[in-house]
Write a protein that holds these residues in place. Sequence first.
Motif, PDB file in Angstrom:
ATOM      1  N   ALA A 148      -3.427  12.491 -30.861  1.00 21.81           N
ATOM      2  CA  ALA A 148      -3.348  12.798 -29.436  1.00 21.81           C
ATOM      3  C   ALA A 148      -4.736  13.010 -28.837  1.00 21.81           C
ATOM      4  O   ALA A 148      -5.046  12.514 -27.744  1.00 21.81           O
ATOM      5  CB  ALA A 148      -2.476  14.034 -29.212  1.00 21.81           C
ATOM      6  N   LEU A 180      -6.642   9.572 -28.666  1.00 25.13           N
ATOM      7  CA  LEU A 180      -6.088   8.692 -27.644  1.00 25.13           C
ATOM      8  C   LEU A 180      -6.360   9.229 -26.240  1.00 25.13           C
ATOM      9  O   LEU A 180      -6.539   8.453 -25.295  1.00 25.13           O
ATOM     10  CB  LEU A 180      -4.583   8.505 -27.857  1.00 25.13           C
ATOM     11  N   SER A 181      -6.432  10.547 -26.096  1.00 28.04           N
ATOM     12  CA  SER A 181      -6.737  11.121 -24.780  1.00 28.04           C
ATOM     13  C   SER A 181      -8.158  10.765 -24.353  1.00 28.04           C
ATOM     14  O   SER A 181      -8.434  10.626 -23.158  1.00 28.04           O
ATOM     15  CB  SER A 181      -6.540  12.638 -24.794  1.00 28.04           C
ATOM     16  N   SER A 204      -8.036   7.712 -22.526  1.00 26.56           N
ATOM     17  CA  SER A 204      -7.077   7.754 -21.410  1.00 26.56           C
ATOM     18  C   SER A 204      -5.939   6.775 -21.675  1.00 26.56           C
ATOM     19  O   SER A 204      -5.557   5.960 -20.829  1.00 26.56           O
ATOM     20  CB  SER A 204      -7.769   7.429 -20.078  1.00 26.56           C
ATOM     21  N   TYR A 205      -5.371   6.883 -22.851  1.00 28.19           N
ATOM     22  CA  TYR A 205      -4.430   5.885 -23.360  1.00 28.19           C
ATOM     23  C   TYR A 205      -3.189   5.759 -22.493  1.00 28.19           C
ATOM     24  O   TYR A 205      -2.558   6.755 -22.126  1.00 28.19           O
ATOM     25  CB  TYR A 205      -4.023   6.253 -24.787  1.00 28.19           C
ATOM     26  N   GLU A 206      -2.827   4.497 -22.161  1.00 28.59           N
ATOM     27  CA  GLU A 206      -1.675   4.210 -21.315  1.00 28.59           C
ATOM     28  C   GLU A 206      -0.670   3.297 -22.000  1.00 28.59           C
ATOM     29  O   GLU A 206       0.258   2.791 -21.353  1.00 28.59           O
ATOM     30  CB  GLU A 206      -2.135   3.574 -19.998  1.00 28.59           C
ATOM     31  N   SER A 229      -1.082  15.637 -24.000  1.00 30.17           N
ATOM     32  CA  SER A 229      -2.414  15.018 -24.026  1.00 30.17           C
ATOM     33  C   SER A 229      -2.448  13.654 -23.359  1.00 30.17           C
ATOM     34  O   SER A 229      -3.515  13.213 -22.916  1.00 30.17           O
ATOM     35  CB  SER A 229      -2.899  14.873 -25.479  1.00 30.17           C
ATOM     36  N   LEU A 230      -1.283  12.992 -23.291  1.00 29.90           N
ATOM     37  CA  LEU A 230      -1.255  11.594 -22.847  1.00 29.90           C
ATOM     38  C   LEU A 230      -0.200  11.399 -21.752  1.00 29.90           C
ATOM     39  O   LEU A 230       0.851  10.801 -21.983  1.00 29.90           O
ATOM     40  CB  LEU A 230      -0.952  10.683 -24.040  1.00 29.90           C
ATOM     41  N   ALA A 237       0.967   7.679 -21.142  1.00 28.03           N
ATOM     42  CA  ALA A 237       1.474   6.859 -22.244  1.00 28.03           C
ATOM     43  C   ALA A 237       2.997   6.791 -22.208  1.00 28.03           C
ATOM     44  O   ALA A 237       3.660   7.696 -21.705  1.00 28.03           O
ATOM     45  CB  ALA A 237       1.014   7.437 -23.583  1.00 28.03           C
TER      46      ALA A 237
END
Length: 295
Positions: A73, A76-77, A80-82, A109-110, A113
């Motif tokens: 998490a 990936l944060s 800025s994971y989408e 955190s995401l 996503a």
Amino acid sequence: MIKNNKKFIDPLIKRKKNISSKVQYYNNIPIPSIIEISESGTCNRKCSFCPRSAPDYKDVKEFIPTRLIEKIAKELSEYSYEGIILFSGFVEPLLDKNIYNLINILRTSLPKARIEMVTNGDVLNKERAKKLFISGLSTLLVSVYDSKEDAIRLENLLLSCNLSEDQFKIRHRYLPSNEDFGITLSNRSGMMENAEYKIKTLKEPLNVNCYYPFYTFFIDYTGEVMICSHDWGKKLIAGNINDKSILDIWKGPKFTNARKLLGNGNRKFSPCNKCDVQGVLMGTNHYSAWNNVDK
């Protein structure tokens, strides 16, 4: 070996293709649009078309540690994971009592996503379904293996939770073998030869591209990363997120070499040399993106 002359394509592949086609970049590197997490080593079923039905397949009642999900998490944060985070991988996620906490950690955190889960629905009830979505799940994919009646029952259960059409999908896996059980069957990189529903390995490698290592990143409950979710036998381990970052493994030599070979139709290495998966149904945009990076 059971003869199978019909090529079934799961209609939900089109949905998956549509939502995974966007290419996201981090430091000019295309990052995976699907992070698949096999968060345990156990399942309550041994379906005939699954390698788990093979006599030598071991069921391991262990689950991914919370700290690894926190690490995933956090990393990936930073991107800025989408994309999609998918709890799947030939196990039953709802057997993990900590699954709601894991989903919540990822969602906190995401926020952008998509968090999805594949379940067989055997232990699903209204309370658990509601808790999944309260925790932050985006979509629940329910694979029904026994009957149309079970499919109707589970659909009604989920509708009673006031879920929208996008929040759950019923996958009809109870169809007969001459309809491929309602699943896109393959030999799972050679792992189906000893399963109850036997599919032989290839005598010669396919000479076609495969885009899996261009857009997917598969993590198992130990933190090990394979270049493909079909590699149940762990023939090609790209790294372990316990001691490396997602991006370091993604840019590392195992993934880089796999992209080079499979992007040119070269499957003459294990386990891809035994695999009959047509790996071009998704990932075209990512394949093009990586080609532009390499120029």
